[in-house]
Design an enzyme around this catalytic site. Structure first.
Site, PDB file in Angstrom:
ATOM      1  N   ASN A   1       0.870  -1.173   0.000  1.00 32.10           N
ATOM      2  CA  ASN A   1       0.000   0.000   0.000  1.00 32.10           C
ATOM      3  C   ASN A   1       0.912   1.230   0.000  1.00 32.10           C
ATOM      4  O   ASN A   1       1.480   1.588   1.026  1.00 32.10           O
ATOM      5  CB  ASN A   1      -0.883  -0.044   1.260  1.00 32.10           C
ATOM      6  CG  ASN A   1      -1.861   1.113   1.322  1.00 32.10           C
ATOM      7  OD1 ASN A   1      -1.821   2.025   0.492  1.00 32.10           O
ATOM      8  ND2 ASN A   1      -2.729   1.085   2.309  1.00 32.10           N
TER       9      ASN A   1
ATOM     10  N   ARG B   1      -2.616  -2.210  -3.305  1.00 28.76           N
ATOM     11  CA  ARG B   1      -3.835  -1.462  -3.017  1.00 28.76           C
ATOM     12  C   ARG B   1      -3.855  -0.220  -3.912  1.00 28.76           C
ATOM     13  O   ARG B   1      -2.944   0.596  -3.885  1.00 28.76           O
ATOM     14  CB  ARG B   1      -3.835  -1.024  -1.560  1.00 28.76           C
ATOM     15  CG  ARG B   1      -5.118  -0.299  -1.290  1.00 28.76           C
ATOM     16  CD  ARG B   1      -5.211   0.326   0.031  1.00 28.76           C
ATOM     17  NE  ARG B   1      -6.565   0.869   0.110  1.00 28.76           N
ATOM     18  CZ  ARG B   1      -7.091   1.340   1.191  1.00 28.76           C
ATOM     19  NH1 ARG B   1      -6.421   1.336   2.300  1.00 28.76           N
ATOM     20  NH2 ARG B   1      -8.309   1.824   1.166  1.00 28.76           N
TER      21      ARG B   1
ATOM     22  N   HIS C   1     -13.149   2.944  -0.550  1.00 25.05           N
ATOM     23  CA  HIS C   1     -13.177   1.958   0.546  1.00 25.05           C
ATOM     24  C   HIS C   1     -13.832   0.642   0.105  1.00 25.05           C
ATOM     25  O   HIS C   1     -14.281  -0.144   0.943  1.00 25.05           O
ATOM     26  CB  HIS C   1     -14.011   2.451   1.758  1.00 25.05           C
ATOM     27  CG  HIS C   1     -13.358   3.509   2.590  1.00 25.05           C
ATOM     28  ND1 HIS C   1     -14.094   4.442   3.291  1.00 25.05           N
ATOM     29  CD2 HIS C   1     -12.069   3.767   2.871  1.00 25.05           C
ATOM     30  CE1 HIS C   1     -13.280   5.236   3.952  1.00 25.05           C
ATOM     31  NE2 HIS C   1     -12.039   4.853   3.703  1.00 25.05           N
TER      32      HIS C   1
ATOM     33  N   GLU D   1      -8.591  -5.126   4.953  1.00 23.42           N
ATOM     34  CA  GLU D   1      -8.438  -4.845   3.519  1.00 23.42           C
ATOM     35  C   GLU D   1      -7.233  -5.572   2.930  1.00 23.42           C
ATOM     36  O   GLU D   1      -7.268  -6.037   1.800  1.00 23.42           O
ATOM     37  CB  GLU D   1      -8.295  -3.325   3.306  1.00 23.42           C
ATOM     38  CG  GLU D   1      -9.585  -2.585   3.594  1.00 23.42           C
ATOM     39  CD  GLU D   1      -9.371  -1.126   3.942  1.00 23.42           C
ATOM     40  OE1 GLU D   1      -8.948  -0.845   5.085  1.00 23.42           O
ATOM     41  OE2 GLU D   1      -9.614  -0.274   3.086  1.00 23.42           O
TER      42      GLU D   1
END
Ligand code: ADP
Length: 401
Positions: free
Chosen positions: A10, A94, A183, A389
């Site tokens: 990420n 991500r 999200h 996530e």
């Protein structure tokens, strides 16, 4: 099928977070964060289960050096968890914004990167660092498959009448101004978990998921499909957040610019960084600090909390109307998972809609684990589900191995 090791990346503008998963067990073998990339000294924190965290302050001029350091640590005899980089089967990235093109997780190639570069104008904050992270991985791990997991993908099936803004249509066709939603990876994860907890196929459920953290969004998930969500063109739309205003009357913006003599950048900063819970309370963007102040009787802290709870309630109500019902209401992320008072305020006086929580369970359910808060006889199951996530990204990535 599994026995895979998946690295999840990420990348932020000055940070690079990572988690290495063993997909056989779902265990996190190691995780960490490189911060202050581009500064004179960077910071890395590297954690493994049952071991003291390793921290250091090396120079991290770019994301390449940060990733190289992460890979060195993962294989190092002292702090590592794998024998060689070849043990990593794939990397999942991500990516906040997949534009209109990426409707599901996708292997990263030159075409994906070129498309993501083309949509940087509508994703100026999150796009460039995500691309840097992908390029660094492709350079340093050229034989390892890379997969992009897009937060927007979960909303790919939102109907056009829910994504269009009531503005001149050309602003959509020429400038791509429409609602995208964010999200999505979190909402997808917790809605699937909710179905699992209720022991029903997601195709039979109407779920409203509330991701309430520093950034917050609410999503209506009808039969597994996200049909509407509170965030729009950017993560600025929707409920008030830590420092973001969420939805306001758009005319307030030019008015503030005139009366306060602000530039575009200044008003953007005001809406993104000085508003929301921080702006109204004048105290903090952190819900914990505001709760403490509210308990001590601070009127603006109380105002900020009531404003947030009311906004969340309005979105839940409107999504129940859009779906013509609701089977489950889910709370997740920092505030959703931990703030018992906020859950209580949101769910208060919702018995007309079938929502009622057991106060005792709400107050005593252990933090960090899933719980069913529903009062006896409530027709809606109100759940707390910790989001993950990174694991969702790893699961998607593993499908390409
Ligand atoms: P991010 O959007 O940055 O991922 P998080 O999901 O970690 O954010 O949520 C951060 C928010 O959660 C903060 O406002 C924080 O105050 C709140 N939070 C975390 N723990 C608690 C707690 N025990 N009680 C109330 N709020 C909490």
């Amino acid at each position: 099928m599994f026995f895979l090791k998946i690295l999840v990346i990420n990348a932020g503008s000055s940070s690079l977070k990572y988690q290495l998963f063993d997909m056989d067990t779902g265990a996190v073998l190691a995780k960490g964060n490189c911060e202050r990339i581009g500064d004179t000294t960077g910071v890395i924190t590297h954690k493994r289960p049952d071991a003291e965290p390793y921290t250091a302050t090396p120079a991290l001029p770019t994301h390449d050096e940060a990733l190289a350091l992460v890979l060195d640590l993962l294989v190092s005899p002292e702090y590592g968890v794998i024998g060689s980089i070849e043990e990593i089967d794939a990397v999942g990235h991500r990516v906040a914004h997949g534009g209109e093109k990426y409707k599901q997780s996708t292997p990263i190639d030159d075409e994906v990167i070129a498309y993501l570069e083309s949509i940087v104008p509508i994703n100026p904050l999150h796009g460039p660092p995500a691309i840097l992270g992908m390029k660094a991985c492709r350079r340093l791990m050229s034989d390892t498959p890379q997969v992009g997991v897009f937060d927007t993908s979960f909303y790919a099936n939102m109907e056009d009448f829910r994504t269009i803004y009531p503005l001149p249509y050309e602003l959509y066709t020429e400038n791509k101004i429409r609602r995208y939603g964010f999200h999505g990876t979190s909402h997808r994860y917790v809605s699937a978990k909710a179905a699992e907890m209720l022991g029903k196929p997601i195709e039979e459920l109407k779920i409203v998921t509330c991701h309430l953290g520093n950034g917050s969004s609410i999503t209506a998930v009808d039969k597994g499909i996200a049909i509407d969500t509170s965030m729009g063109f950017t993560p600025q739309e929707g409920v008030p957040m830590g420092t973001r205003s969420g939805t306001i009357d758009p005319t307030v913006i030019p008015y503030i610019m005139k009366v306060k003599n602000l530039t575009v950048d200044e008003v953007e900063n005001l809406l993104n960084r000085q508003s929301g819970l921080l702006g109204v309370s004048g105290l903090s963007n952190d819900a914990r600090n505001i709760s403490e102040a509210a308990e001590a009787g601070n009127p603006r802290a109380i105002l900020a909390i009531r404003m947030l709870a009311n906004s969340i309630k309005k979105y839940i109500g409107s999504y129940i109307a859009e779906m013509n019902g609701i089977d489950a209401l889910v709370f997740t992320a920092g505030i959703g998972e931990n703030d018992r008072n906020m859950r209580q305020m949101v769910c208060a006086d919702m018995d007309y809609l079938g929502i009622a929580i057991d106060e005792e369970v709400n107050l005593t359910c252990p933090r960090g684990s899933a719980a069913n808060l529903s009062a006896a006889g409530a027709s809606v199951q109100t759940l707390v589900i910790p989001t993950d996530e990174e694991y969702m990204i790893a699961l998607d990535t593993a499908k390409f191995c």
